[in-house]
Motif scaffolding. Structure first.
Motif, PDB file in Angstrom:
ATOM      1  N   SER A  39      77.243  19.962  67.393  1.00 59.33           N
ATOM      2  CA  SER A  39      78.001  20.294  66.190  1.00 59.33           C
ATOM      3  C   SER A  39      77.052  20.298  65.006  1.00 59.33           C
ATOM      4  O   SER A  39      75.998  19.675  65.035  1.00 59.33           O
ATOM      5  CB  SER A  39      79.115  19.271  65.961  1.00 59.33           C
ATOM      6  N   ASP A  40      77.463  21.022  63.975  1.00 56.45           N
ATOM      7  CA  ASP A  40      76.632  21.055  62.781  1.00 56.45           C
ATOM      8  C   ASP A  40      76.631  19.708  62.088  1.00 56.45           C
ATOM      9  O   ASP A  40      75.676  19.347  61.407  1.00 56.45           O
ATOM     10  CB  ASP A  40      77.131  22.161  61.838  1.00 56.45           C
ATOM     11  N   ASP A  41      77.723  18.939  62.288  1.00 53.81           N
ATOM     12  CA  ASP A  41      77.764  17.601  61.702  1.00 53.81           C
ATOM     13  C   ASP A  41      76.633  16.741  62.243  1.00 53.81           C
ATOM     14  O   ASP A  41      76.061  15.931  61.526  1.00 53.81           O
ATOM     15  CB  ASP A  41      79.090  16.909  62.026  1.00 53.81           C
TER      16      ASP A  41
ATOM     17  N   THR B  81      73.619  17.554  60.325  1.00 53.64           N
ATOM     18  CA  THR B  81      73.692  16.998  58.977  1.00 53.64           C
ATOM     19  C   THR B  81      73.389  15.506  58.991  1.00 53.64           C
ATOM     20  O   THR B  81      72.633  15.006  58.165  1.00 53.64           O
ATOM     21  CB  THR B  81      75.108  17.210  58.402  1.00 53.64           C
TER      22      THR B  81
ATOM     23  N   GLN C  28      84.814  11.062  60.169  1.00 51.44           N
ATOM     24  CA  GLN C  28      83.461  11.597  60.084  1.00 51.44           C
ATOM     25  C   GLN C  28      82.489  10.552  59.540  1.00 51.44           C
ATOM     26  O   GLN C  28      82.706  10.022  58.465  1.00 51.44           O
ATOM     27  CB  GLN C  28      83.505  12.803  59.145  1.00 51.44           C
TER      28      GLN C  28
ATOM     29  N   ARG D  88      79.390   8.915  57.584  1.00 47.25           N
ATOM     30  CA  ARG D  88      78.624   9.356  56.412  1.00 47.25           C
ATOM     31  C   ARG D  88      77.359   8.543  56.290  1.00 47.25           C
ATOM     32  O   ARG D  88      77.227   7.485  56.897  1.00 47.25           O
ATOM     33  CB  ARG D  88      79.450   9.153  55.144  1.00 47.25           C
TER      34      ARG D  88
END
Lengths: 384, 290
Positions: free
Chosen positions: A262-264, A267, B117, B119
């Motif tokens: 995934s692009d996450d 990142t 998600q 961080r």
């Protein structure tokens, strides 16, 4: 003329009111198809990506005039990655919405529970992103009601392990895996394939999901000088490992499991993700011409590159609509028959050039996966 | 030998984060007798507050630190009103269960509003490497033990030499006598929670540049902090500081010389052993109640 009884009278009036709408319903009313994905709760991020693929396939079918001159309408249910909710959603889609087939869902555990119910109703289901082998293994061989138009997670593990030895020419392989069923299964599989291909496993370490500090483990790994480090686990942990490996100066080819697709992941891992390799079903730069065309059409609508999750949602929906068109009516049992054997010529956007919806007896489609390497923050396919 | 020093340094870094969380926990327990399972959530929310302040509002790091301090202190203020004020005259189990509930509520609220998600705080320190002989680490990691020592040192001075510190300590020795001597017990309780939460929040913020931030990071850290509190002796601040570093080093050595899969087991095995054979903790004093 014999007078009508009150009941007969009511029946006639009822019929005369209902008849026109029944007739017109058969002609031009939209055909409702079912979609079921985690749209809230865990898995929601993935669910919202997959749903774009579903909507895009429906939109394209309708722009071509729908099927049998009728528009297609997608009815979505949210299963929240919860098996109980998934079973309820399937019942509602079949009983209330009378859908001829269902696209869903992402978590394999929910698929196993829900597809059992769909099979009892004799309504076919097509995967909404689930890759676990358990979902297709739960099918009765030769009479599948759950279809997945791409290989299962075992296939992915094998393709990845083979690439470690053949493509990256690794002799010394280190395996890091989380202590879940997913991670342990992948680690065992990679061990098996790598040893069979002549590689050596120099280290095999487990960790708990969500573990934060890998620095000492990675420092130790550095002293073993592995050629390839394989990570089997969730994307967040994988990103942490890759980042911390760069911090401790561990230089090796990193290879990850499917969740890190995934692009996450890129990142989160930051610049440390450069050179990271992962097996993939779809990239917008695919050599598959149908995949490439899909990527271009998708980007024109959504203004971002199509990813694997978009592509698999599109494939499942597109195949099912085509099967229904070939059958000639929204009939669930006939659509299942068509999916089982009649779609071998129908191209899919995932997989290599020439991949088609040739479902096997278990309801799975098998093709070799691509290996992608992160270059300049983007996954790039490498020739195998 | 070189590697041993590297493992030691890794252990000190991770141990420092345990210390910061454990000190707040031991403070709240030692002074108020509240066993606070929601303490890990102070850590988690502190991390989120910091990451949001920096990435969303573009604040410089010192300003973000101030935001985290204020936010966490307010959180502690709220937690006191829920976990301590209405429960202080009841059985201790009420506040334990209630803190469990608060932890679950905060975690799920974070999951709903902030999403699953992970961080990460990206700072300009993240790429600067530090070399001390054979030991090598990025600057942001090396800063964590330094920040820990500064904060614990400041806390120690406050407890030792200020009026507030004296009243906190008198409370921990004997609440009734402290009240008779004119200590404002209610105010002390609020201050204790605010300080404890602020320490945990700052720890979360510090670690957010090294470790990922997501809604369930508080789970493990609070268990580790409890380990540290028990090892150091309940309510013993310096004991917690030493035990935190020891736990970090033990974990680092375990994953280096044994197997990484054992690192979470080992700490808890030690805790059970300590509870069996030395219940006052490694650094606690045993005393008889009259």
């Amino acid at each position: 003329m014999a007078p009508f009884s009150r009941r007969q009278m009511l029946a006639i009036i009822g019929a005369s009111v209902a008849a026109p709408s029944i007739v017109s319903a058969q002609d031009t009313s939209p055909i409702r198809i079912g979609g079921m994905l985690p749209l809230s709760g865990p898995g929601a991020i993935e669910g919202h990506q997959v749903v774009k693929g579903l909507e895009f396939a429906v939109k394209e079918a309708n722009e071509k005039g729908g099927v049998f001159g009728r528009k297609i309408e997608l009815v979505m249910e949210d299963d929240e990655s919860n098996s109980t909710k998934g079973v309820t959603a399937v019942r509602r889609l079949i009983e209330r919405e009378k859908v001829p087939f269902i696209i869903g869902t992402y978590p394999t555990a929910v698929v196993i529970a829900a597809s059992k119910v769909a099979a009892e109703y004799k309504v076919p289901m097509l995967s909404g992103g689930s890759t676990g082998a358990g979902a297709t293994d739960a099918n009765t061989p030769g009479d599948p009601w759950f279809f997945r138009a791409w290989p299962d997670s075992n296939g992915q593990g094998e393709d990845t392990a083979r690439a470690i030895v053949r493509q990256f020419k690794a002799k010394r392989v280190a395996i890091l895996h989380d202590a879940t069923n997913y991670g342990v299964t992948l680690a065992d599989q990679v061990t098996k394939v790598v040893t069979a291909e002549g590689g050596e496993i120099v280290a095999k370490e487990s960790y708990n999901t969500g573990e934060q500090d890998f620095s000492s483990m990675l420092t130790k790994l550095r002293t073993l000088k592995p050629d390839v480090v394989y990570i089997g686990g969730w994307a967040g942990d994988g990103a942490t490992i890759v980042r911390q490996a760069a911090e401790v100066g561990l230089r090796a080819q990193f290879v990850g499991s499917g969740s890190m697709l995934s692009d996450d992941f890129i990142t989160l891992a930051g610049p440390a993700s450069e050179g990271f390799a992962v097996a993939t079903l779809y990239e917008s730069t695919t050599p598959n011409e149908f995949g490439r065309a899909f990527g271009e059409r998708f980007k024109a609508v959504y203004k971002h590159e199509a990813g694997t999750l978009n592509a698999l949602g599109f494939d499942s929906t597109n195949i099912a609509i085509e099967a229904m068109r070939r059958v000639g009516k929204p009939d669930s049992a006939a659509i299942q028959q068509m999916l089982k054997s009649g779609m071998k010529d129908f191209p899919i956007v995932q997989g290599p050039k020439g991949a088609t919806a040739a479902f096997d007896a278990k309801g799975s489609v098998n093709f070799p996966m691509f290996i992608a390497i992160v270059k300049n923050g983007k996954r790039t396919l490498v020739e195998s | 030998m070189d590697l041993f020093l590297q493992y030691l340094a890794n252990g000190v870094v991770i141990g420092s984060s345990y210390v910061l969380v454990a000190v707040g926990l031991t403070l709240i327990f030692g002074i108020l007798g509240v066993v606070n399972f929601a303490h890990g959530e102070f850590y988690m929310l502190g991390a989120y507050a910091g990451v949001t302040a920096v990435t969303l509002f573009g604040m410089p790091l010192p300003l973000a630190l101030a935001v985290v301090l204020v936010f966490s202190a307010l959180l502690g203020f709220g937690a006191e009103a829920i976990l301590h004020k209405p429960m202080k005259n009841r059985d201790a189990t009420s506040s334990i269960i209630s803190s469990f509930g608060l932890a679950v509520a905060l975690q799920n609220a974070a999951l709903l509003t902030l999403g699953p998600q992970p961080r990460l705080l990206k700072t300009e320190f993240s790429t600067i490497p530090i070399e001390l002989g054979p030991v090598f680490m990025p600057l942001q990691r090396a800063l964590i033990p330094v920040a820990m020592m500064v904060l614990i040192g400041a806390l120690y001075l406050i407890l030792r030499y200020t009026w507030t510190g004296r009243s906190l300590r008198s409370m921990s020795q004997h609440a009734t006598v402290a009240r008779l001597c004119g200590v404002r017990v209610e105010r002390v309780a609020v201050v204790t929670f605010m300080v404890g939460a602020a320490l945990a929040g700052v720890a979360g913020f510090l670690m957010s540049s090294v470790f990922m931030v997501h809604p369930i990071i508080g789970n493990m850290i609070v268990l580790k902090a409890f380990t540290v509190v028990i090892l150091g002796g309940m309510g013993n601040i310096l004991g917690a500081a030493v035990a935190g570093l020891l736990l970090g080093i033990t974990e680092s050595m375990t994953s280096a010389y044994l197997a990484n899969g054992l690192r979470d087991i080992i700490g808890f095995v030690i805790v059970i052993a300590v509870l069996l054979f030395r219940p006052q903790g490694l650094f606690g004093k045993a005393f008889e109640r009259s």
